[in-house]
Enzyme design. Structure first.
Site, mmCIF file in Angstrom:
data_model
loop_
_atom_site.group_PDB
_atom_site.id
_atom_site.type_symbol
_atom_site.label_atom_id
_atom_site.label_comp_id
_atom_site.label_asym_id
_atom_site.label_seq_id
_atom_site.Cartn_x
_atom_site.Cartn_y
_atom_site.Cartn_z
ATOM 1 N N ASP A 12 1.036 -1.251 0.114
ATOM 2 C CA ASP A 12 0.045 0.178 0.248
ATOM 3 C C ASP A 12 1.165 1.517 0.038
ATOM 4 O O ASP A 12 1.988 1.371 0.743
ATOM 5 C CB ASP A 12 -0.794 0.015 1.250
ATOM 6 C CG ASP A 12 -1.886 -0.716 1.106
ATOM 7 O OD1 ASP A 12 -2.232 -1.676 -0.007
ATOM 8 O OD2 ASP A 12 -2.928 -0.868 2.097
ATOM 9 N N ASP A 131 -13.856 -7.080 -5.606
ATOM 10 C CA ASP A 131 -14.117 -7.346 -4.063
ATOM 11 C C ASP A 131 -15.437 -7.874 -3.924
ATOM 12 O O ASP A 131 -16.581 -7.385 -4.100
ATOM 13 C CB ASP A 131 -13.804 -5.916 -3.413
ATOM 14 C CG ASP A 131 -12.710 -5.281 -3.516
ATOM 15 O OD1 ASP A 131 -11.759 -6.000 -3.922
ATOM 16 O OD2 ASP A 131 -12.599 -4.137 -3.194
#
Lengths: 257, 213
Positions: A12, A131
């Site tokens: 990230d 997702d």
């Protein structure tokens, strides 16, 4: 003997820095994405994925600089996801040296964007991030739906149909994250992984929930994943990529060692 | 001494250029300028995406004639990568049949649907990831690289060259025999991406830079 299954560490990044850092012995500043990418490359990572969580659009230029610097020193495939909304965003990342981009929310808002992107840049660089969350009761046949905003917003879209739709529009690969498992360290949702992998012809990367090396093995052997993506088990030094590869190979999975 | 990466609008040229710069001190340029391409000592022909678009862009950017000229002269080392390999063949099955450059006899075929491995597991298309390359014939570009070394591939169509002598590397995917490396004279071309294949890929690029055919 043939194609190896892949291990993909995921980082990230916020404002060109790796969030939370990575725990490598011998790296003083563990937030430097170039150092971290180089280290993962040396360890034998098969690809690296960057998820850009930079909030403001203005600061996203730092991500482009970061990708440029990494691409000049690390010669394995790089994927950049997070905030990819337009063909200009894709062009910017590819020109900076990314090999693939991962499209998430923008695909839900406008599925034709995936078609346009695949036509323009080729399916080989278009990853669609899915997702999904289980919506069926435990007594029912399993069913998953697409969620956005980190699993908060339901879309009502069936995950398997959505995956097939994305591939039909030109996705070259799917990055599948179980929102039920993400961050739990309880292992991949193998039912979901298997269902999606069987439903599409393109490679599927399993993500969300890896807590140990057996989870990686199960993702491939039971889930049918072509690649496994993990963050924390590698970043915090719990397991190294060579350990993970050896372990998977010992369990009969073809790996690049 | 200049290495020109031919820019006709298709492919991740910067990755190739950066990888070349990593293995050589020679000047690397990304260009479609005829003068610079003619003046370069070595050429790299990349390519990504649909072969129809690659061939069309090659034509539109007026680079096609130049590439054909270089191939015909057979003097200057040229490295084809990915679709840059496929374009050297006679034609491709992609987009219902596309005529290619016809430098190496053979066809570009699509992996068949429902491709399976020897244990019956379904294989995905595109063929994406690290696979072994068997060095079918010796070649200076294999110098220092192990036979069976893995390289990074991403493609849905594969080269099937007619002449055994033009095949230098083979890769198995299901029952398909991918001609992962082909060549003739000063031309060498690979289906995989050396610029994305870590140490082995960089070694192949270094071998190309030092190659005196």
């Amino acid at each position: 003997m043939g194609l190896a299954k892949r291990i993909i560490p995921c980082l990230d990044v916020d404002g060109g820095r790796v969030v939370k850092g990575v725990n490598f012995v011998g790296i003083r500043d563990a937030g430097d994405p170039v150092e971290i990418a180089k280290r993962y490359n040396q360890q034998g990572a098969d690809e690296i994925t960057f998820l850009d969580i930079t909030a403001s659009h203005e600061d996203r230029g730092t991500t482009v600089d970061m990708v440029e610097r990494i691409a000049g020193e690390v010669f394995i495939p790089l994927t950049v996801g997070g905030g990819i909304r337009t063909c200009d965003d894709i062009r910017t990342m590819l020109n900076a040296g990314a090999d693939k981009v991962s499209i998430n929310t923008a695909a839900v808002h406008d599925p034709d964007f995936v078609y346009e992107a695949a036509q323009r840049f080729g399916s080989q660089c278009i990853v669609v991030a899915i997702d999904a969350k289980r919506v069926s009761q435990s007594s029912e046949a399993p069913r998953w739906e697409i969620f956005t905003h980190g699993g908060r917003n339901a879309t009502g879209l069936d995950a398997i149909e959505w995956a097939q739709n994305m591939v039909a529009l030109g996705a070259g690969e799917l990055l599948l994250t179980s929102m039920d498992r993400d961050g739990t360290k309880a292992g991949f949702d193998l039912g979901l992984t298997h269902a999606i992998s069987e439903a599409v012809a393109v490679p599927v990367i399993a993500s969300g929930g890896v807590g140990n090396l057996d989870h990686l093995v199960a993702g491939v052997k039971e889930g049918g994943a072509d690649a496994v993506l993990a963050a924390s088990i590698f970043h915090f030094g719990e397991h190294s990529i060579p350990d993970a590869k050896r372990y998977m190979a010992e369990h009969g999975i073809e790996m690049r060692l | 001494m200049t290495i020109a990466v031919i820019d006709y609008g298709m492919g991740n040229l910067h990755s190739v250029a950066k990888a070349l710069e990593h293995v050589t001190h020679e000047h690397v340029v990304v260009t479609r300028d005829a003068r610079r391409i003619r003046g370069a000592t070595r050429l790299v022909l990349p390519g990504q995406g649909a072969i129809r678009d690659c061939m069309a862009e090659l034509e539109r950017s007026e680079v096609k004639g130049l590439v054909q000229e270089v191939l015909a002269d057979a003097e200057k080392p040229l490295l084809g990568i990915c679709v840059g390999e496929q374009m050297l063949l006679d034609d491709s099955e992609e987009n219902d049949g596309i005529a290619c450059l016809g430098f190496i006899p053979g066809k570009v075929r699509r992996f068949k649907h429902d491709l399976r491995d020897s244990q019956g597991h379904r294989l995905k298309v595109p063929h994406m990831g690290w696979n072994r390359v068997h060095q079918y014939h010796p070649h200076p570009l294999w110098d220092g690289i192990d036979d069976g070394e893995r390289f990074y591939f991403v493609h849905s169509y594969y080269v099937d060259a007619t002449e055994d002598a033009s095949v230098f590397g083979k890769t198995e995917y299901g029952d398909a025999q991918v001609h992962a490396a082909i060549g003739r004279g000063p031309v060498f071309a690979v289906q995989f991406h050396p610029e994305k294949s870590a140490g082995a890929g960089l070694r192949l690029l270094e071998n190309f830079v030092n190659w005196e055919p």
